[in-house]
Design an enzyme around this catalytic site. Structure first.
Site, short mmCIF file in Angstrom:
data_model
loop_
_atom_site.label_atom_id
_atom_site.label_comp_id
_atom_site.label_asym_id
_atom_site.label_seq_id
_atom_site.Cartn_x
_atom_site.Cartn_y
_atom_site.Cartn_z
N GLY A 116 -0.65 -6.85 -12.17
CA GLY A 116 -0.38 -5.53 -12.75
C GLY A 116 -0.70 -5.48 -14.22
O GLY A 116 -0.04 -6.12 -15.03
N CYS A 175 0.83 -1.21 0.00
CA CYS A 175 0.00 0.00 0.00
C CYS A 175 0.87 1.26 0.00
O CYS A 175 1.76 1.42 0.85
CB CYS A 175 -0.91 -0.01 1.23
SG CYS A 175 -1.92 1.47 1.28
C1 LIG Z 1 -8.80 1.65 -5.74
C2 LIG Z 1 -7.71 0.67 -5.42
C3 LIG Z 1 -7.64 0.12 -4.15
C4 LIG Z 1 -6.63 -0.80 -3.82
N1 LIG Z 1 -6.62 -1.36 -2.57
C5 LIG Z 1 -5.67 -2.31 -2.27
C6 LIG Z 1 -5.68 -2.98 -1.01
O1 LIG Z 1 -6.52 -2.76 -0.14
N2 LIG Z 1 -4.68 -3.90 -0.79
C7 LIG Z 1 -3.72 -4.20 -1.73
O2 LIG Z 1 -2.86 -5.04 -1.48
N3 LIG Z 1 -3.72 -3.59 -2.93
C8 LIG Z 1 -4.68 -2.68 -3.23
N4 LIG Z 1 -4.69 -2.10 -4.47
C9 LIG Z 1 -3.75 -2.58 -5.51
C10 LIG Z 1 -4.40 -3.70 -6.33
O3 LIG Z 1 -4.69 -4.82 -5.53
C11 LIG Z 1 -3.50 -4.14 -7.49
O4 LIG Z 1 -2.27 -4.57 -6.95
C12 LIG Z 1 -3.25 -3.03 -8.48
O5 LIG Z 1 -4.47 -2.38 -8.82
C13 LIG Z 1 -2.60 -3.56 -9.78
O6 LIG Z 1 -3.40 -4.53 -10.37
P1 LIG Z 1 -4.34 -4.20 -11.65
O7 LIG Z 1 -3.45 -3.62 -12.72
O8 LIG Z 1 -4.91 -5.54 -12.05
O9 LIG Z 1 -5.38 -3.22 -11.19
C14 LIG Z 1 -5.66 -1.16 -4.80
C15 LIG Z 1 -5.73 -0.59 -6.08
C16 LIG Z 1 -6.73 0.31 -6.39
C17 LIG Z 1 -6.80 0.89 -7.79
#
Ligand SMILES: Cc1cc2nc3c(=O)[nH]c(=O)nc-3n(C[C@H](O)[C@H](O)[C@H](O)COP(=O)(O)O)c2cc1C
Length: 369
Positions: free
Chosen positions: A231, A129
């Site tokens: 990602g 985070c």
């Molecule tokens: C709105 C939002 C909230 C997120 N909240 C968390 C969270 O609570 N815990 C966490 O490990 N990652 C959190 N992430 C990161 C996502 O789990 C993920 O690692 C990141 O979006 C990349 O993956 P993606 O490209 O598939 O979205 C958050 C991302 C976004 C956009």
């Protein structure tokens, strides 16, 4: 298959009823028969989005596991009234991983002990985070700067948790390097953690650059526990590309699932070599309404509708005349009004689609909930 029971956990002076699984998650490591043997695609934790409603919808549409949004270990142990993330927790939703964050090994251990009583598939540790109020207290991605602390947190949680522990990392704090991310991953593995998820961006990158999947490969090469790649996966093509480029054992999807829970069905169909028919307009609208109805069931009106607004916008992105209908439904505070407005909109776009020879695949008339 796991059976379930109602469990009352005590948080400080307060007790909370939660539906817990009676059988523990699997505990062995490795990729065959291990904690990931039945998991190909995982719904990412998304704070403020992956609540019980959204998780259930994605699990029903083919996600093999869902991770809860991060839960404050301090809040849990100190019985803060604001531990919102565990509201509606129901282990019968499907395979769940419960994510905690914090920087104090003892408190993280205590939180893991409380939550592992619910028998989730994993207790997941948030080391990614980037939010200031969390990193300022040395939690989330800030732990990546201190390998000694990282190791201590992991060891303590592994000791206290009755279920397998996983860790979700960014690829580093500042400048991500293969050496740096390998050191992080080995520290986690040496501490007894059963699985690592790599969001292939450093904390300093926020979401600005594309994820560097070669850093997922670096972790996969460095450890023998299962690795989940994360990602920028947006559909079957990027799913297969990430798998091929990194050798990761499973893939986690976050933003691409918002408003499009069908992404899990689409990927599952591609993996199994089955035909896939994208959802019709009607199914997308039904999906949106299904989501809002569940949200209203959980939170009542108008809160359930207001809290689903972001998700509604995401569903609409894939529908025609989205801007016009979005502005209409963003003022709805009653489910009845929303349903009437969406019915009218659906009739209009179906008529337009019928008179258009290039119309998108027809309506199956399927009701989602
Ligand atoms: C709105 C939002 C909230 C997120 N909240 C968390 C969270 O609570 N815990 C966490 O490990 N990652 C959190 N992430 C990161 C996502 O789990 C993920 O690692 C990141 O979006 C990349 O993956 P993606 O490209 O598939 O979205 C958050 C991302 C976004 C956009």
């Amino acid at each position: 298959m796991d059976s379930t029971k109602h469990t009352r956990i005590r948080l400080g002076g307060r007790s909370l009823d939660i539906v817990a699984a009676t059988a523990p998650g699997p505990v062995s490591g490795g990729t065959s028969g291990g904690p990931l043997s039945d998991i190909r695609v995982v719904l990412a934790p998304l704070c403020g989005i992956t609540d019980a409603v959204f998780r259930k919808i994605c699990l029903d549409r083919g996600a093999d596991m869902a991770v809860t949004e991060m839960i404050s270990s301090e809040g849990l142990v100190r019985n803060s009234p604001h531990v919102r993330s565990i509201r509606g927790l129901d282990m019968a939703e499907g395979p769940l991983s419960l994510q905690i964050f914090g920087a104090d090994p003892e408190i993280m251990g205590e939180a893991a002990a409380i939550l592992s009583g619910l028998r989730p598939r994993f207790i997941d540790l948030n080391f990614g985070c980037p939010v200031r109020k969390i990193v300022n207290k040395n939690g989330g991605s800030a732990v990546l700067k201190n390998l000694e602390l990282l190791g201590r947190i992991c060891r303590r949680v592994v000791k206290e948790s009755g279920v397998p522990v996983s860790a979700k990392i960014r690829s580093g704090w500042d400048k991500p390097t293969a050496v740096g991310v390998k050191d992080i991953a080995r520290t986690i593995e040496d501490a007894g953690v059963s699985m690592i998820t790599v969001h292939a961006r450093a904390k300093s990158q926020a979401f600005s650059a594309m994820a560097d999947w070669m850093l997922i490969k670096a972790v996969k090469d460095a450890v023998s526990i299962p690795v989940v790649g994360n990602g920028d996966v947006t559909g079957p093509n990027s799913y297969f590309e990430m798998k091929a480029m990194t050798g990761c054992d499973a893939v986690m999807i976050g933003r691409a699932a918002i408003g499009n829970p069908w992404i899990f069905e689409e990927i599952a169909a591609a993996v199994d070599g089955r035909d896939y028919t994208p959802p019709s307009f009607r199914e997308r609208v039904e999906g949106l309404l299904c989501h809002v109805r569940s949200s209203v069931r959980d939170c009542g009106e108008p809160l359930g509708i207001v809290s689903a607004r972001r998700i509604m916008s995401a569903y609409l992105k894939r529908l025609p005349n989205a801007r016009e209908i979005r502005s209409k439904i963003m003022t709805c505070t009653r489910l009845g009004d929303l349903t009437t407005t969406m019915d009218g909109y659906l009739r209009q776009i179906e008529q337009e689609s019928a008179s258009n020879t290039h119309a998108v695949a027809g309506d199956t008339g399927m009701s989602l909930c």
